[in-house]
Design an enzyme around this catalytic site. Structure first.
Site, PDB file in Angstrom:
ATOM      1  N   TYR A 192       9.693  13.347 -21.418  1.00 46.99           N
ATOM      2  CA  TYR A 192      10.336  14.365 -20.583  1.00 46.99           C
ATOM      3  C   TYR A 192      11.735  14.718 -21.079  1.00 46.99           C
ATOM      4  O   TYR A 192      12.550  13.823 -21.368  1.00 46.99           O
ATOM      5  CB  TYR A 192      10.503  13.849 -19.160  1.00 46.99           C
ATOM      6  CG  TYR A 192       9.275  13.982 -18.281  1.00 46.99           C
ATOM      7  CD1 TYR A 192       8.554  15.165 -18.234  1.00 46.99           C
ATOM      8  CD2 TYR A 192       8.884  12.932 -17.453  1.00 46.99           C
ATOM      9  CE1 TYR A 192       7.455  15.288 -17.397  1.00 46.99           C
ATOM     10  CE2 TYR A 192       7.787  13.044 -16.612  1.00 46.99           C
ATOM     11  CZ  TYR A 192       7.076  14.236 -16.602  1.00 46.99           C
ATOM     12  OH  TYR A 192       6.002  14.358 -15.778  1.00 46.99           O
ATOM     13  N   ALA A 215       0.841  -1.209   0.000  1.00 42.38           N
ATOM     14  CA  ALA A 215       0.000   0.000   0.000  1.00 42.38           C
ATOM     15  C   ALA A 215       0.866   1.245   0.000  1.00 42.38           C
ATOM     16  O   ALA A 215       1.751   1.402   0.835  1.00 42.38           O
ATOM     17  CB  ALA A 215      -0.910  -0.009   1.228  1.00 42.38           C
ATOM     18  N   PRO A 218       3.940  12.226 -24.102  1.00 45.76           N
ATOM     19  CA  PRO A 218       4.852  13.262 -23.600  1.00 45.76           C
ATOM     20  C   PRO A 218       6.177  12.672 -23.115  1.00 45.76           C
ATOM     21  O   PRO A 218       6.221  11.922 -22.146  1.00 45.76           O
ATOM     22  CB  PRO A 218       4.062  13.834 -22.407  1.00 45.76           C
ATOM     23  CG  PRO A 218       3.237  12.684 -21.915  1.00 45.76           C
ATOM     24  CD  PRO A 218       2.976  11.773 -23.070  1.00 45.76           C
ATOM     25  N   ARG A 227      10.806  16.744 -15.895  1.00 43.13           N
ATOM     26  CA  ARG A 227      10.216  16.668 -14.548  1.00 43.13           C
ATOM     27  C   ARG A 227      11.142  17.368 -13.561  1.00 43.13           C
ATOM     28  O   ARG A 227      12.371  17.220 -13.659  1.00 43.13           O
ATOM     29  CB  ARG A 227      10.061  15.187 -14.194  1.00 43.13           C
ATOM     30  CG  ARG A 227       9.767  14.913 -12.756  1.00 43.13           C
ATOM     31  CD  ARG A 227       9.901  13.433 -12.459  1.00 43.13           C
ATOM     32  NE  ARG A 227       8.705  12.688 -12.774  1.00 43.13           N
ATOM     33  CZ  ARG A 227       8.660  11.350 -12.838  1.00 43.13           C
ATOM     34  NH1 ARG A 227       9.740  10.644 -12.629  1.00 43.13           N
ATOM     35  NH2 ARG A 227       7.526  10.739 -13.101  1.00 43.13           N
ATOM     36  N   LYS A 285       9.059   7.033   0.836  1.00 43.27           N
ATOM     37  CA  LYS A 285       9.393   5.602   0.868  1.00 43.27           C
ATOM     38  C   LYS A 285      10.664   5.371   1.706  1.00 43.27           C
ATOM     39  O   LYS A 285      10.770   4.377   2.430  1.00 43.27           O
ATOM     40  CB  LYS A 285       9.590   5.067  -0.554  1.00 43.27           C
ATOM     41  CG  LYS A 285       8.339   5.048  -1.413  1.00 43.27           C
ATOM     42  CD  LYS A 285       7.257   4.103  -0.932  1.00 43.27           C
ATOM     43  CE  LYS A 285       7.602   2.652  -1.143  1.00 43.27           C
ATOM     44  NZ  LYS A 285       6.446   1.766  -0.772  1.00 43.27           N
ATOM     45  N   ASN A 318       8.653  -1.368 -12.464  1.00 45.06           N
ATOM     46  CA  ASN A 318       7.878  -2.542 -12.877  1.00 45.06           C
ATOM     47  C   ASN A 318       7.086  -2.251 -14.150  1.00 45.06           C
ATOM     48  O   ASN A 318       6.665  -1.118 -14.383  1.00 45.06           O
ATOM     49  CB  ASN A 318       6.850  -2.904 -11.808  1.00 45.06           C
ATOM     50  CG  ASN A 318       7.427  -3.652 -10.627  1.00 45.06           C
ATOM     51  OD1 ASN A 318       6.867  -4.635 -10.178  1.00 45.06           O
ATOM     52  ND2 ASN A 318       8.550  -3.195 -10.092  1.00 45.06           N
ATOM     53  N   THR A 349      11.376   0.823  -2.969  1.00 44.60           N
ATOM     54  CA  THR A 349      11.757   1.180  -4.333  1.00 44.60           C
ATOM     55  C   THR A 349      13.237   1.532  -4.436  1.00 44.60           C
ATOM     56  O   THR A 349      13.830   2.023  -3.463  1.00 44.60           O
ATOM     57  CB  THR A 349      10.912   2.382  -4.799  1.00 44.60           C
ATOM     58  OG1 THR A 349      11.463   2.905  -6.002  1.00 44.60           O
ATOM     59  CG2 THR A 349      10.899   3.510  -3.767  1.00 44.60           C
ATOM     60  N   ASP A 350      13.804   1.347  -5.639  1.00 48.09           N
ATOM     61  CA  ASP A 350      15.186   1.770  -5.866  1.00 48.09           C
ATOM     62  C   ASP A 350      15.331   3.294  -5.779  1.00 48.09           C
ATOM     63  O   ASP A 350      16.432   3.810  -5.610  1.00 48.09           O
ATOM     64  CB  ASP A 350      15.696   1.266  -7.229  1.00 48.09           C
ATOM     65  CG  ASP A 350      14.871   1.717  -8.426  1.00 48.09           C
ATOM     66  OD1 ASP A 350      13.874   2.440  -8.249  1.00 48.09           O
ATOM     67  OD2 ASP A 350      15.233   1.328  -9.565  1.00 48.09           O
ATOM     68  N   GLU A 351      14.204   4.008  -5.894  1.00 43.03           N
ATOM     69  CA  GLU A 351      14.282   5.472  -5.921  1.00 43.03           C
ATOM     70  C   GLU A 351      14.767   6.064  -4.591  1.00 43.03           C
ATOM     71  O   GLU A 351      15.158   7.221  -4.542  1.00 43.03           O
ATOM     72  CB  GLU A 351      12.929   6.068  -6.320  1.00 43.03           C
ATOM     73  CG  GLU A 351      12.514   5.608  -7.708  1.00 43.03           C
ATOM     74  CD  GLU A 351      11.292   6.324  -8.262  1.00 43.03           C
ATOM     75  OE1 GLU A 351      11.063   7.491  -7.890  1.00 43.03           O
ATOM     76  OE2 GLU A 351      10.578   5.708  -9.064  1.00 43.03           O
TER      77      GLU A 351
HETATM   78  P1  NAD Z   1      -0.388   1.207  -7.217  1.00 41.52           P
HETATM   79  O1  NAD Z   1      -0.424   2.705  -7.145  1.00 41.52           O
HETATM   80  O2  NAD Z   1      -0.812   0.514  -8.458  1.00 41.52           O
HETATM   81  O3  NAD Z   1      -1.263   0.582  -6.027  1.00 41.52           O
HETATM   82  C1  NAD Z   1      -1.222   1.051  -4.717  1.00 41.52           C
HETATM   83  C2  NAD Z   1      -2.368   0.405  -3.960  1.00 41.52           C
HETATM   84  O4  NAD Z   1      -2.315   0.856  -2.599  1.00 41.52           O
HETATM   85  C3  NAD Z   1      -3.741   0.769  -4.512  1.00 41.52           C
HETATM   86  O5  NAD Z   1      -4.549  -0.382  -4.607  1.00 41.52           O
HETATM   87  C4  NAD Z   1      -4.295   1.733  -3.480  1.00 41.52           C
HETATM   88  O6  NAD Z   1      -5.713   1.739  -3.400  1.00 41.52           O
HETATM   89  C5  NAD Z   1      -3.634   1.239  -2.209  1.00 41.52           C
HETATM   90  N1  NAD Z   1      -3.530   2.254  -1.161  1.00 41.52           N
HETATM   91  C6  NAD Z   1      -3.066   3.522  -1.293  1.00 41.52           C
HETATM   92  N2  NAD Z   1      -3.122   4.162  -0.105  1.00 41.52           N
HETATM   93  C7  NAD Z   1      -3.616   3.268   0.793  1.00 41.52           C
HETATM   94  C8  NAD Z   1      -3.888   3.330   2.188  1.00 41.52           C
HETATM   95  N3  NAD Z   1      -3.682   4.462   2.886  1.00 41.52           N
HETATM   96  N4  NAD Z   1      -4.383   2.235   2.794  1.00 41.52           N
HETATM   97  C9  NAD Z   1      -4.617   1.089   2.089  1.00 41.52           C
HETATM   98  N5  NAD Z   1      -4.388   0.989   0.767  1.00 41.52           N
HETATM   99  C10 NAD Z   1      -3.880   2.067   0.130  1.00 41.52           C
HETATM  100  O7  NAD Z   1       1.109   0.818  -6.826  1.00 41.52           O
HETATM  101  P2  NAD Z   1       2.046  -0.333  -7.377  1.00 41.52           P
HETATM  102  O8  NAD Z   1       2.696   0.138  -8.624  1.00 41.52           O
HETATM  103  O9  NAD Z   1       1.309  -1.608  -7.364  1.00 41.52           O
HETATM  104  O10 NAD Z   1       3.168  -0.331  -6.242  1.00 41.52           O
HETATM  105  C11 NAD Z   1       3.107  -1.200  -5.118  1.00 41.52           C
HETATM  106  C12 NAD Z   1       4.294  -0.951  -4.226  1.00 41.52           C
HETATM  107  O11 NAD Z   1       5.493  -1.139  -4.967  1.00 41.52           O
HETATM  108  C13 NAD Z   1       4.359   0.480  -3.680  1.00 41.52           C
HETATM  109  O12 NAD Z   1       4.747   0.436  -2.337  1.00 41.52           O
HETATM  110  C14 NAD Z   1       5.429   1.155  -4.531  1.00 41.52           C
HETATM  111  O13 NAD Z   1       6.091   2.172  -3.808  1.00 41.52           O
HETATM  112  C15 NAD Z   1       6.338  -0.004  -4.854  1.00 41.52           C
HETATM  113  N6  NAD Z   1       7.078   0.163  -6.116  1.00 41.52           N
HETATM  114  C16 NAD Z   1       6.423   0.221  -7.311  1.00 41.52           C
HETATM  115  C17 NAD Z   1       7.153   0.358  -8.481  1.00 41.52           C
HETATM  116  C18 NAD Z   1       6.486   0.390  -9.836  1.00 41.52           C
HETATM  117  O14 NAD Z   1       7.191   0.440 -10.846  1.00 41.52           O
HETATM  118  N7  NAD Z   1       5.167   0.343  -9.931  1.00 41.52           N
HETATM  119  C19 NAD Z   1       8.545   0.455  -8.446  1.00 41.52           C
HETATM  120  C20 NAD Z   1       9.169   0.409  -7.192  1.00 41.52           C
HETATM  121  C21 NAD Z   1       8.433   0.238  -6.044  1.00 41.52           C
END
Ligand code: NAD
Length: 324
Positions: A208, A84, A206, A274, A155, A181, A127-129
């Site tokens: 960047y 989340a 777009p 950005r 994060k 991802n 995240t790697d960020e």
């Molecule tokens: P996403 O934005 O698709 O999904 C996030 C989910 O968290 C959603 O279902 C949302 O409803 C839920 N959420 C948000 N706030 C909430 C809260 N307060 N309580 C309960 N649920 C809540 O994100 P994702 O891309 O699936 O990423 C998942 C995790 O992986 C995150 O922690 C993100 O930081 C990490 N991450 C993602 C990527 C990427 O490329 N997508 C890369 C590195 C790390």
């Protein structure tokens, strides 16, 4: 085993839940999964439709910042995997408050609830960020955290709270830090789904700045297997990088997406860079490889399949904004 998956209705969390319940991870055939998700704009129950009727699946709509709800839900599970988060960098630039609330306070409340419930293990998906930007080479898990966006700073704050709950209280928390991802079902605001859906709709995408920012790409299926491996074979208090090993400039990636959609560079609009845009991310994955990790999805095949998914699921897109 009973696993609480927070943020399980989002892109990666839902892939993890489907993999768990549909038998992708040996030894978890009897798993019971509770998804706790707030269903923000990024969460979608359609992502979980494939498991909605599964006897081992329960959905709870709620917020990880809600301690009363956590005190009910967390004790019913053995393990917590926290996906989340507020996740889109561009949104964190225009408004960082929700990022601090969910990503920092929410993680702390979850850790506290796990501590009080005697939860066996918490896996925090990061995240790697958090490492910032790297000109050459690759980060190991020991690098300092130098986040540059409000998203990555929030994060990093969560990562440090995980460390503190392990060091101070002995809580078994493991942190994973993955690269960008891609795959089916990602909300169309991050680069790949935004570009694919915009191109399918006949629009211009777009790009960047000079487009030379470098990202390392990881298929969501490889990422989720990495998370499961850390749960199975990782150690308490440790951090594990999870990378895909495919580095591309945003310009190179755009070229591949244009080719996949059969359109030309006239469909690209160059937009101002950005704010605080990180130049390059790259992960050293030696540590997780030593416990058995290997990315399996070929990038070109994974990308082609993702493009097909967006073409075949036009009903699943919503208009997004900005690009990752
Ligand atoms: P996403 O934005 O698709 O999904 C996030 C989910 O968290 C959603 O279902 C949302 O409803 C839920 N959420 C948000 N706030 C909430 C809260 N307060 N309580 C309960 N649920 C809540 O994100 P994702 O891309 O699936 O990423 C998942 C995790 O992986 C995150 O922690 C993100 O930081 C990490 N991450 C993602 C990527 C990427 O490329 N997508 C890369 C590195 C790390």
């Amino acid at each position: 085993m009973r696993i609480l998956v927070t943020g399980g209705a989002g892109f990666i969390g839902s892939h993890y839940v489907r993999s768990l319940l549909l038998g992708s991870y040996p030894g978890y055939e009897d798993v019971r999964v509770t998804v706790l998700d707030k269903l923000t704009y990024a969460g979608d129950l359609a992502n979980l439709a494939a498991v909605a009727g599964h006897p081992g699946y329960t959905f709870v709509r709620g917020d990880i910042t809600d301690p009363r709800l956590l005190s009910e839900v967390v004790p019913r599970c053995d393990v917590v995997v926290n996906f989340a988060a507020e996740t889109h960098v561009d949104r964190s630039i225009t408004g960082a408050g929700d990022f601090v609330t969910t990503n920092v306070l929410g993680t702390q409340r979850l850790l506290q609830a796990a501590l009080e419930a005697g939860t066996r293990t918490v896996v925090q998906v990061s995240t790697d960020e958090v490492y910032g930007s790297i000109a050459r080479g690759a980060w190991t898990e020991d690098e300092p955290l130098l986040p540059n966006s409000p998203y990555s700073a929030s994060k990093a704050g969560a990562d440090l709270l995980c460390r503190a709950y392990h060091r101070t209280h002995g809580l078994d928390v493991r942190v994973t830090r993955c690269s960008n991802n891609y795959g089916p079902g990602q909300y169309p605001e991050k680069l790949i789904p935004l570009f694919v859906t915009t191109l399918l709709d006949g629009g211009r995408v777009p790009l960047y700045g000079d487009g030379l920012n470098v990202r390392e790409w990881l298929h969501v299926d490889d990422h989720c297997r990495g998370v499961q491996l850390v749960l199975d074979k990782g150690s308490p208090g440790e951090v594990y990088n999870i990378g895909g090993g495919v580095e591309l400039t945003n310009r190179e990636l755009t070229g591949r997406l244009l080719a996949a959609l059969g359109v030309g560079w006239d469909r690209v609009e160059h937009v101002p860079d950005r704010l605080g845009h990180d130049q390059r991310y790259a992960l050293d994955c030696g540590k997780i490889r030593r416990i058995g990790y290997e990315p399996l999805v070929d990038f070109d095949e994974g990308l082609a399949a993702a493009v097909r998914w967006y073409r075949d699921h036009r009903d699943r897109w919503r208009p997004g904004g900005g690009a990752r």
